[in-house]
Structure formats: structure tokens, C-alpha cells
Design a protein around this motif. Structure first.
Motif, PDB file in Angstrom:
ATOM      1  N   PHE A   1      30.340 -13.272  19.474  1.00 41.70           N
ATOM      2  CA  PHE A   1      31.668 -12.793  19.822  1.00 41.70           C
ATOM      3  C   PHE A   1      31.807 -12.735  21.334  1.00 41.70           C
ATOM      4  N   SER A   2      33.008 -13.041  21.798  1.00 41.13           N
ATOM      5  CA  SER A   2      33.311 -12.867  23.211  1.00 41.13           C
ATOM      6  C   SER A   2      33.567 -11.402  23.490  1.00 41.13           C
ATOM      7  N   THR A   3      33.596 -11.043  24.766  1.00 41.95           N
ATOM      8  CA  THR A   3      33.855  -9.652  25.138  1.00 41.95           C
ATOM      9  C   THR A   3      35.227  -9.211  24.638  1.00 41.95           C
ATOM     10  N   GLU A   4      36.220 -10.099  24.717  1.00 41.75           N
ATOM     11  CA  GLU A   4      37.562  -9.768  24.236  1.00 41.75           C
ATOM     12  C   GLU A   4      37.563  -9.507  22.729  1.00 41.75           C
ATOM     13  N   GLU A   5      36.791 -10.292  21.982  1.00 41.30           N
ATOM     14  CA  GLU A   5      36.731 -10.108  20.528  1.00 41.30           C
ATOM     15  C   GLU A   5      36.041  -8.797  20.170  1.00 41.30           C
TER      16      GLU A   5
END
Length: 507
Positions: free
Chosen positions: A197-201
Motif C-alpha cells: 500500500f502507498s502512504t495515501e492508501e
């Protein structure tokens, strides 16, 4: 005139005589006897009717008492939700389908109707001691050491010789590493999620109310996530530290990006110390306890059944005995042995009869029984960090500089620590009662771990009783196992019996 006077005198003499006139004569003897005989019959008939009425009432009362004591009055639920049945008393069973005759093998069929009642031992109060009979010509003392969770200690549950045999069987079987560490460069942790997962996710996943801001409660609510390692206690500590220094007490996406990126760096230095990400470190193996296994292993299972009064079939279909060795420095962080029930999960032990579309398999363990196979010179205590707390709050587990789930750092801060003593057994319930004789919600107070061993070697074993919160699911599972057992038995009748050396018997 004279005649009239004579007649009058004659009439007065007649009136004063003993014999009254015929018109006033009493009934004859036969008439009196008939009236008395009629009165006697009416009275006797009334007596007979009353006797039969009282006998009927007594029979009804006796039948009600029989049904009451035969089925049990059902357990009362204490204030914390735990059932308060005494040893050997079972709760009122839930309604369940009755299997058809011949649907189960004999030994399973006998226990089938009992498998839907889960007795619970009564704790009374902390410090209460009750006598239990587990072996012939001897009684054991079982002491209540906690009510939240319901936790008991039984010294001398197994002998020194029995403990030595279990250790030898484990060594003969072979122990494997049970270690979870921070991944080194070029390595991927074995339980790392398949998706990254990305930080935004991650921010969006944590933002439960989707308001674009992260509050403390939203972060802490993920502290017991079982579906990945992206949010472990070290990550939480870093994120919460960043949140607390924020003037608003909330994190925006930009704030979270800065804090989260720092928390993801392995080996992040804080206060000049290298913080590792170990969750547990020990060696373990599994020992089969069914037919053909060592007598000591079967004896331990029999004692567990005797102590808990659980149906033998339920215990026999549970996990094998887990034997663990803790060397110097080995430990396990605080955790729950069982899992809360969710619609998207299925119990690992009933997966054959369960929801195959479920996303996750989880452990469903009604109770845990731990055996100390050796004593430890220093360290190695079993800790229950929040035992008997007034309330359970996840925020209290993870604070700035204090993480009660990290047994290596904060083991001495836990509410309860039990020193390993050879032969002693611990029994606790991982779930509350649902009030109807079945398994209820996860008891969050059952959080426990193992402190690091400072000197010596710690040997212990764990025996779990697996129960599906869905009693119909448990019934289907037991029926499926019984059908397979019957089919296997039928096939064996057509073949020559195999010798013991031809059979693969797990230790």
C-alpha cells in the motif's frame, strides 16, 4: 258435653304417650339405613377424588423437578459476561439438529448431543481454592488467580516424569524455529501482505470516518490488525508520537506522510537504541495425542477433559499439543490465542464445512491450557498485562514510551506475571459465555505473552480446545468428520489390517 270432654281428655292422653300418632311417626328402620348408606358412599367418593387429585399434583411437581435437574437451570452470567457455572455443571444447551441413527460412529454419536453445551468452571473470587479429582487416590488444588480473564492455576497437574517424557518426545520429533523479525535488507518477512500500500492508501484505510483527518482512536483501533504487518507496535508508537506533538491532536495527510515514512524505516533509532521488531522467538513442535500416541500424551488429554467436563469428541477434534522451548532471551509478545468472530472470517478448524468464500481463516479457541514442563531460574514468566483491570482500553496498551504488548521491554509492568514451575498448569477461557451455553465474544482481558528468559531454559506446552462460535457450523464439521471416519472404517474391513510399522503415526 261430657262426650266432648272425654274426647278431649282422650286426645291429651294420646299426645302425652310415648307413641306418637301415625302421621308423625319416624321413618322405618329400613328407611334410616338407606339414608346412612347413601351418606357413607358420598363421603367415600369425595375422599377418593381428593386422593387422586393430590397424587396427580405430586406427580406433576415431581416431573417438573426431574426436568429441571436433568437439563440444568442454565448458568447465570456474571457482570463481566463470564458464565458462573460450577465445575461439572453445564449450561442450557442450544437447540440443535439431531443426527439420524447411524449417521455418526458410536463413540462420536454418544457425545454428539452433549457437544452443544460448553461447561465453564466457576471462579467464585480471586484466591478461591477448589479441590479437583484428576487422578485416582489424589486431589489437586485449583486456585482462581483472575476473573478477567477467568484464569486458574493447578500445581502438580503433571508429574516431573511426565514432563520429562513430553520434552523427550518433542526433541525426538524435532523443533522448528518460530521467529518473527524485522526483515533485513534484501529479505521479505514471511507474513508480509501480498499487496503493498502507498502512504495515501494506508491513510485512507486508517481514516475510518473519511474526514481527511486521523484521530487517536482511529489509529489505535487498528492495533490488533491480523491481516498484515504494516501496522505493528513500533509503527503505532511512531505515529502516535507524531500525533501527540501536533497542536490540533489530529494528523492531516501531509503530517501522516512524514510520520508514517519514518515509522517504516527498519531499525529506526530512538534515544540512541536500535529498536528491533521481534514479535516472538522460540522453537516449537506439535505432538499428536490420539490413538497410537504415547500414553503420557493421551493421559494429559484425558485430564483436560476431566477438569473442563467438555465433551470428549470436541477435545479430540481440536489441535495437537504444542510444545515450546524458550532459550536465553526468547519471548513472545502479548497476544490473544483466539480471534473475534466476523462475517468475512471462518474458523481454521472447521474450514472443511465452512464458508469457502471467506477471506481469512482465524483461530477459534474456546480455552487454553498451558503446562510448565520445566522450571526457569530467572525470567520466562507468563504475563497477563491487563488482567483484572477495571475496564479494557486499547489506548492504555500503547502509550508514549510504553507498549504493554512488548514483553521484552515492559514485561514487569503487566498486571500479572506467573513464574514457570515444573508440573504446574494454567487454564483460562479465551471467550466469554453467550449466556445460552455456547461460546460468546472474545475476552479481551485474555491478552498474554511470555517474558524473556534471563537464565535457564523454559519448556512448556499448550493445549487448545477449538470451538466454532456458530454452533451449527460446529455440528456440520463434526458430522463431516464422523462420516469420513465411518467411510474409512468401512474400507478397512475389506483389507488386511496394516502393521504398526506400515502406519504413519505422528509422535
Amino acid at each position: 258435653m261430657e262426650n266432648d270432654q272425654e274426647d278431649l281428655m282422650e286426645q291429651e292422653e294420646h299426645d302425652g304417650s310415648d307413641n306418637p300418632p301415625s302421621s308423625l311417626k319416624a321413618p322405618s328402620r329400613s328407611t334410616r339405613l338407606n339414608i346412612q348408606r347413601s351418606n357413607v358412599c358420598s363421603r367415600a367418593y369425595f375422599v377418593v377424588i381428593m386422593v387422586f387429585f393430590h397424587v396427580y399434583i405430586l406427580n406433576v411437581i415431581g416431573l417438573l423437578l426431574y426436568v429441571h435437574y436433568n437439563n440444568g437451570p442454565g448458568d447465570l452470567v456474571s457482570g463481566d459476561g463470564a458464565s458462573s457455572a460450577s465445575v461439572g455443571k453445564s449450561e442450557t444447551p442450544l437447540p440443535h439438529p439431531t443426527p439420524a441413527a447411524g449417521d455418526l460412529p458410536l463413540h462420536v454419536e454418544e457425545d454428539y448431543t452433549q457437544s452443544f453445551s460448553l461447561p465453564r468452571i466457576e471462579g467464585i473470587r480471586v484466591g478461591h481454592v477448589q479441590q479437583v479429582s484428576l487422578v485416582p487416590d489424589r486431589t489437586h488444588e485449583m486456585r482462581t488467580i483472575s476473573l478477567k480473564p477467568l484464569l486458574f492455576e493447578i500445581p502438580g497437574f503433571l508429574s516431573e516424569e511426565e514432563g520429562r517424557v513430553v520434552v523427550q518426545l518433542a526433541q525426538l520429533k524435532g523443533l522448528m524455529e518460530s521467529q518473527t523479525t524485522a526483515p533485513s535488507q534484501g529479505q521479505v518477512e514471511s507474513n508480509q501482505p501480498l499487496l503493498t500500500f502507498s502512504t495515501e492508501e494506508v491513510f485512507s484505510l486508517l481514516d475510518l470516518n473519511q474526514d481527511g483527518l486521523l484521530q487517536k482512536q482511529e489509529i489505535v483501533s487498528h492495533s490488533h490488525s491480523r491481516d498484515g504487518t504494516w501496522l505493528n507496535p513500533d509503527n503505532l508508537r511512531q505515529i502516535l508520537t507524531g500525533l501527540e506533538v501536533c497542536p490540533t491532536g489530529m494528523l492531516t495527510l501531509e503530517d501522516f506522510r512524514r510520520v508514517y515514512d519514518v515509522s517504516q524505516r527498519p531499525g529506526q533509532q530512538r534515544s540512541g537504541k536500535l529498536r528491533s521488531q521481534f514479535k516472538q522467538r522460540n522453537k516449537h513442535t506439535w505432538l499428536y495425542q490420539g490413538p497410537g500416541s504415547h500414553q503420557v500424551l493421551q493421559t494429559l488429554r484425558t485430564r483436560l477433559i476431566t477438569l473442563t467436563r467438555l465433551p470428549s469428541t470436541l477435545v479430540e477434534l481440536s489441535e495437537p499439543l504444542q510444545v515450546i522451548r524458550y532459550d536465553h532471551g526468547d519471548f513472545s509478545n502479548a497476544h490473544h490465542d483466539s480471534s473475534p468472530s466476523h462475517s468475512e472470517t471462518t474458523c481454521a478448524h472447521t474450514r472443511l464445512a465452512g464458508n469457502t468464500s471467506a477471506l481469512t481463516e482465524v483461530s477459534c479457541r474456546y480455552l487454553t491450557m498451558s503446562f510448565y514442563l520445566s522450571s526457569v531460574e530467572e525470567g520466562g514468566e507468563t504475563t497477563f498485562p491487563v488482567a483484572d483491570n477495571r475496564t479494557y482500553e486499547e489506548q492504555a496498551l500503547i502509550q508514549v514510551g510504553v507498549d504493554l504488548t512488548d514483553t521484552r521491554e515492559t514485561c514487569d509492568r503487566g498486571n500479572m506475571r506467573i513464574k514457570p514451575t515444573a508440573g504446574t498448569a494454567l487454564l483460562w477461557y479465551n471467550h466469554l459465555s453467550d449466556g445460552r451455553g455456547w461460546m460468546g465474544e472474545l475476552d479481551e482481558y485474555s491478552l498474554h505473552g511470555d517474558c524473556p528468559v534471563r537464565r535457564g531454559v523454559k519448556w512448556m506446552a499448550n493445549s487448545w480446545v477449538n470451538v466454532d462460535p456458530d454452533h451449527q457450523q460446529q455440528a456440520r464439521y463434526q458430522r463431516l468428520v464422523a462420516q469420513k471416519h465411518r467411510a474409512k472404517s468401512g474400507m478397512e474391513e475389506h483389507y488386511q489390517p496394516l502393521s504398526h510399522s506400515d502406519l504413519h503415526q505422528d509422535l
